[in-house]
Design a protein around this motif. Structure first.
Motif, PDB file in Angstrom:
ATOM      1  N   LYS A  70      -3.661  -5.403  21.179  1.00 30.58           N
ATOM      2  CA  LYS A  70      -4.690  -4.512  20.655  1.00 30.58           C
ATOM      3  C   LYS A  70      -4.842  -4.654  19.144  1.00 30.58           C
ATOM      4  CE  LYS A  70      -6.231   0.333  20.775  1.00 30.58           C
ATOM      5  NZ  LYS A  70      -6.514   0.466  19.335  1.00 30.58           N
ATOM      6  N   ASP A  71      -3.737  -4.870  18.449  1.00 36.47           N
ATOM      7  CA  ASP A  71      -3.839  -4.981  16.994  1.00 36.47           C
ATOM      8  C   ASP A  71      -4.621  -6.224  16.570  1.00 36.47           C
ATOM      9  OD1 ASP A  71      -1.213  -6.406  17.793  1.00 36.47           O
ATOM     10  OD2 ASP A  71      -1.508  -7.082  15.732  1.00 36.47           O
ATOM     11  N   ALA A  72      -4.595  -7.278  17.406  1.00 41.76           N
ATOM     12  CA  ALA A  72      -5.380  -8.468  17.095  1.00 41.76           C
ATOM     13  C   ALA A  72      -6.871  -8.174  17.241  1.00 41.76           C
ATOM     14  CB  ALA A  72      -4.982  -9.619  18.014  1.00 41.76           C
ATOM     15  N   VAL A  73      -7.239  -7.370  18.234  1.00 44.09           N
ATOM     16  CA  VAL A  73      -8.641  -6.988  18.418  1.00 44.09           C
ATOM     17  C   VAL A  73      -9.085  -6.095  17.267  1.00 44.09           C
ATOM     18  CG1 VAL A  73     -10.299  -5.834  19.932  1.00 44.09           C
ATOM     19  CG2 VAL A  73      -8.423  -7.169  20.932  1.00 44.09           C
ATOM     20  N   ASP A  74      -8.250  -5.105  16.934  1.00 43.10           N
ATOM     21  CA  ASP A  74      -8.600  -4.145  15.880  1.00 43.10           C
ATOM     22  C   ASP A  74      -8.733  -4.821  14.515  1.00 43.10           C
ATOM     23  OD1 ASP A  74      -8.584  -2.159  17.767  1.00 43.10           O
ATOM     24  OD2 ASP A  74      -6.586  -1.421  17.268  1.00 43.10           O
ATOM     25  N   SER A  75      -7.910  -5.831  14.263  1.00 36.29           N
ATOM     26  CA  SER A  75      -7.969  -6.498  12.962  1.00 36.29           C
ATOM     27  C   SER A  75      -9.178  -7.416  12.844  1.00 36.29           C
ATOM     28  CB  SER A  75      -6.682  -7.307  12.733  1.00 36.29           C
ATOM     29  OG  SER A  75      -6.579  -8.372  13.669  1.00 36.29           O
ATOM     30  N   ARG A  76      -9.725  -7.832  13.958  1.00 37.28           N
ATOM     31  CA  ARG A  76     -10.885  -8.736  13.945  1.00 37.28           C
ATOM     32  C   ARG A  76     -12.194  -7.968  13.790  1.00 37.28           C
ATOM     33  NH1 ARG A  76     -14.967 -11.187  13.950  1.00 37.28           N
ATOM     34  NH2 ARG A  76     -15.512 -13.133  15.016  1.00 37.28           N
ATOM     35  N   PHE A  77     -12.259  -6.765  14.360  1.00 42.45           N
ATOM     36  CA  PHE A  77     -13.493  -6.003  14.347  1.00 42.45           C
ATOM     37  C   PHE A  77     -13.277  -4.677  13.630  1.00 42.45           C
ATOM     38  CE2 PHE A  77     -13.597  -8.677  18.154  1.00 42.45           C
ATOM     39  CZ  PHE A  77     -14.776  -9.382  17.934  1.00 42.45           C
ATOM     40  N   THR A  78     -14.128  -4.402  12.646  1.00 41.43           N
ATOM     41  CA  THR A  78     -13.968  -3.175  11.864  1.00 41.43           C
ATOM     42  C   THR A  78     -14.294  -1.933  12.687  1.00 41.43           C
ATOM     43  OG1 THR A  78     -16.231  -3.474  11.032  1.00 41.43           O
ATOM     44  CG2 THR A  78     -14.439  -4.312   9.675  1.00 41.43           C
ATOM     45  N   ASN A  79     -15.296  -2.043  13.574  1.00 41.57           N
ATOM     46  CA  ASN A  79     -15.614  -0.928  14.458  1.00 41.57           C
ATOM     47  C   ASN A  79     -14.776  -1.032  15.733  1.00 41.57           C
ATOM     48  OD1 ASN A  79     -17.632   0.087  12.738  1.00 41.57           O
ATOM     49  ND2 ASN A  79     -19.115  -1.378  13.551  1.00 41.57           N
ATOM     50  N   PRO A  80     -14.344   0.086  16.299  1.00 41.58           N
ATOM     51  CA  PRO A  80     -13.539   0.037  17.515  1.00 41.58           C
ATOM     52  C   PRO A  80     -14.260  -0.684  18.653  1.00 41.58           C
ATOM     53  CG  PRO A  80     -13.565   2.252  16.583  1.00 41.58           C
ATOM     54  CD  PRO A  80     -14.587   1.458  15.830  1.00 41.58           C
ATOM     55  N   VAL A  81     -13.533  -1.548  19.353  1.00 42.56           N
ATOM     56  CA  VAL A  81     -14.073  -2.273  20.498  1.00 42.56           C
ATOM     57  C   VAL A  81     -13.585  -1.578  21.765  1.00 42.56           C
ATOM     58  CG1 VAL A  81     -14.124  -4.470  21.721  1.00 42.56           C
ATOM     59  CG2 VAL A  81     -14.099  -4.443  19.227  1.00 42.56           C
ATOM     60  N   ARG A  82     -14.533  -1.210  22.616  1.00 40.74           N
ATOM     61  CA  ARG A  82     -14.176  -0.518  23.856  1.00 40.74           C
ATOM     62  C   ARG A  82     -13.687  -1.525  24.878  1.00 40.74           C
ATOM     63  NH1 ARG A  82     -19.348   3.641  24.522  1.00 40.74           N
ATOM     64  NH2 ARG A  82     -19.138   4.645  22.478  1.00 40.74           N
ATOM     65  N   ARG A  83     -12.385  -1.560  25.071  1.00 39.77           N
ATOM     66  CA  ARG A  83     -11.772  -2.470  26.008  1.00 39.77           C
ATOM     67  C   ARG A  83     -10.814  -1.692  26.902  1.00 39.77           C
ATOM     68  NH1 ARG A  83     -13.377  -6.547  27.699  1.00 39.77           N
ATOM     69  NH2 ARG A  83     -11.334  -7.489  27.975  1.00 39.77           N
ATOM     70  N   THR A  84     -10.479  -2.279  28.047  1.00 44.20           N
ATOM     71  CA  THR A  84      -9.452  -1.711  28.913  1.00 44.20           C
ATOM     72  C   THR A  84      -8.104  -2.232  28.448  1.00 44.20           C
ATOM     73  OG1 THR A  84     -10.963  -1.640  30.792  1.00 44.20           O
ATOM     74  CG2 THR A  84      -8.611  -1.514  31.272  1.00 44.20           C
ATOM     75  N   TYR A  85      -7.234  -1.330  28.030  1.00 42.87           N
ATOM     76  CA  TYR A  85      -5.930  -1.720  27.505  1.00 42.87           C
ATOM     77  C   TYR A  85      -4.814  -1.285  28.454  1.00 42.87           C
ATOM     78  CZ  TYR A  85      -8.090  -2.858  23.026  1.00 42.87           C
ATOM     79  OH  TYR A  85      -8.866  -3.420  22.041  1.00 42.87           O
ATOM     80  N   VAL A  86      -3.753  -2.059  28.447  1.00 39.63           N
ATOM     81  CA  VAL A  86      -2.567  -1.779  29.253  1.00 39.63           C
ATOM     82  C   VAL A  86      -1.375  -1.648  28.317  1.00 39.63           C
ATOM     83  CG1 VAL A  86      -0.988  -2.704  30.988  1.00 39.63           C
ATOM     84  CG2 VAL A  86      -3.451  -2.986  31.291  1.00 39.63           C
ATOM     85  N   SER A  87      -0.604  -0.591  28.506  1.00 37.64           N
ATOM     86  CA  SER A  87       0.600  -0.376  27.693  1.00 37.64           C
ATOM     87  C   SER A  87       1.816  -0.909  28.430  1.00 37.64           C
ATOM     88  CB  SER A  87       0.784   1.118  27.396  1.00 37.64           C
ATOM     89  OG  SER A  87      -0.263   1.612  26.596  1.00 37.64           O
ATOM     90  N   LEU A  88       2.411  -1.948  27.883  1.00 40.03           N
ATOM     91  CA  LEU A  88       3.641  -2.516  28.416  1.00 40.03           C
ATOM     92  C   LEU A  88       4.764  -2.269  27.431  1.00 40.03           C
ATOM     93  CD1 LEU A  88       2.187  -5.907  29.702  1.00 40.03           C
ATOM     94  CD2 LEU A  88       2.680  -3.861  31.050  1.00 40.03           C
ATOM     95  N   LYS A  89       5.953  -2.637  27.826  1.00 30.17           N
ATOM     96  CA  LYS A  89       7.107  -2.380  26.972  1.00 30.17           C
ATOM     97  C   LYS A  89       6.975  -3.081  25.626  1.00 30.17           C
ATOM     98  CE  LYS A  89      12.091  -1.819  27.426  1.00 30.17           C
ATOM     99  NZ  LYS A  89      13.260  -2.047  28.313  1.00 30.17           N
ATOM    100  N   GLU A  90       6.342  -4.259  25.632  1.00 26.70           N
ATOM    101  CA  GLU A  90       6.212  -5.041  24.400  1.00 26.70           C
ATOM    102  C   GLU A  90       5.059  -4.594  23.521  1.00 26.70           C
ATOM    103  OE1 GLU A  90       7.975  -7.817  27.540  1.00 26.70           O
ATOM    104  OE2 GLU A  90       6.448  -6.251  27.427  1.00 26.70           O
ATOM    105  N   GLY A  91       4.151  -3.773  24.044  1.00 26.03           N
ATOM    106  CA  GLY A  91       3.012  -3.356  23.243  1.00 26.03           C
ATOM    107  C   GLY A  91       1.794  -3.045  24.099  1.00 26.03           C
TER     108      GLY A  91
END
Length: 254
Positions: free
Chosen positions: A133-154
């Motif tokens: 998620k941090d790679a997506v957030d750092s690329r786009f200044t506005n929030p990108v609506r994506r489906t995210y999964v929380s795993l142990k690593e991030g």
């Protein structure tokens, strides 16, 4: 070298219809090109990609591509995986095939090359990218609506590329179709892989290695998850807000 199949047969009968009345999502115009053209052009420029098959409405698509490396074939009218098989039939002798959706117009040759490089580090039948998620957030200044999964690593989102061994496709079809249908819903995916896994997932205790092993056992193949730092791999166009983001980004890059 790998060959590629671009899936371009999805009808434009969802939220994007209000943006463009074209009959297929792949044909939605962005600037001076159809959405699928951005994807195919990136594949043509990517090191390591050879033949390219586009599966979709042949009559509408054939004039979009003049290069001899690109072949357009008609979609079957069936499901997603039927069209995968249709594309693979056009690539006899292929040992590894890159499956690409037509709705990721931000994809770049470098992002494709990076994914293929990551896949070379491991031997498997199926490779699938996930993006932090941090790679997506750092690329786009506005929030990108994506489906995210929380795993142990991030926290991760899924990509829209697959690298696979064509020989395993037929035996993976029944469950594979269910997994593809559930790809936008982390909970639906977890239900397919068991209650215990679901509980651990909800507690954020599932690791990448465990998720990879569970899906591999279900499909009866060796699957590998690779972590890409290129958000273009995962930013697809599903909704009008996605289309606006992509059009703005491409315009700024031109």
């Amino acid at each position: 070298m790998v060959d590629a199949v671009v899936l371009a047969g999805s009808p434009n009968n969802g939220p994007l219809r209000e943006c463009s009345p074209v009959p297929y999502e792949a044909l939605i115009p962005i600037g001076s090109k159809a959405m699928v053209q951005y994807v195919v052009e990136a594949l043509m420029l990517a090191r390591g990609v050879n033949r390219i098959v586009v599966v979709g409405p042949r009559e509408e698509l054939v004039n979009c591509f003049q290069d001899s490396r690109v072949r357009v074939v008609s979609s079957t009218g069936g499901g997603l995986l039927d069209n995968v098989q249709r594309g693979l039939k056009e690539l006899p002798g292929a040992r590894r095939v890159l499956l690409v959706s037509s709705d990721i117009p931000l994809i770049t040759p470098r992002a494709i090359e990076d994914f293929l490089d990551l896949c070379r580090d491991q031997e498997a039948d199926l490779y699938y990218p996930i993006i932090p998620k941090d790679a997506v957030d750092s690329r786009f200044t506005n929030p990108v609506r994506r489906t995210y999964v929380s795993l142990k690593e991030g926290i991760f989102t899924g990509g829209n590329l697959f690298l696979l061994n064509p020989e395993v496709v037929s035996r993976c079809l029944p469950l594979g179709e269910q997994l593809v249908a559930a790809r936008k819903s982390p909970l639906r995916l977890c239900r397919l892989v068991g209650l215990g896994f679901l509980i651990r997932f909800l507690l954020h205790r599932v690791t990448l290695e465990e998720a990879q092993a569970r899906v591999s056992r279900l499909l009866g193949i060796r699957g590998v998850v690779v972590v890409s730092r290129y958000p273009e791999v995962g930013v697809d166009v599903d909704k009008p807000v996605d289309l606006a983001l992509v059009a703005r980004t491409l315009q700024q890059a031109s």
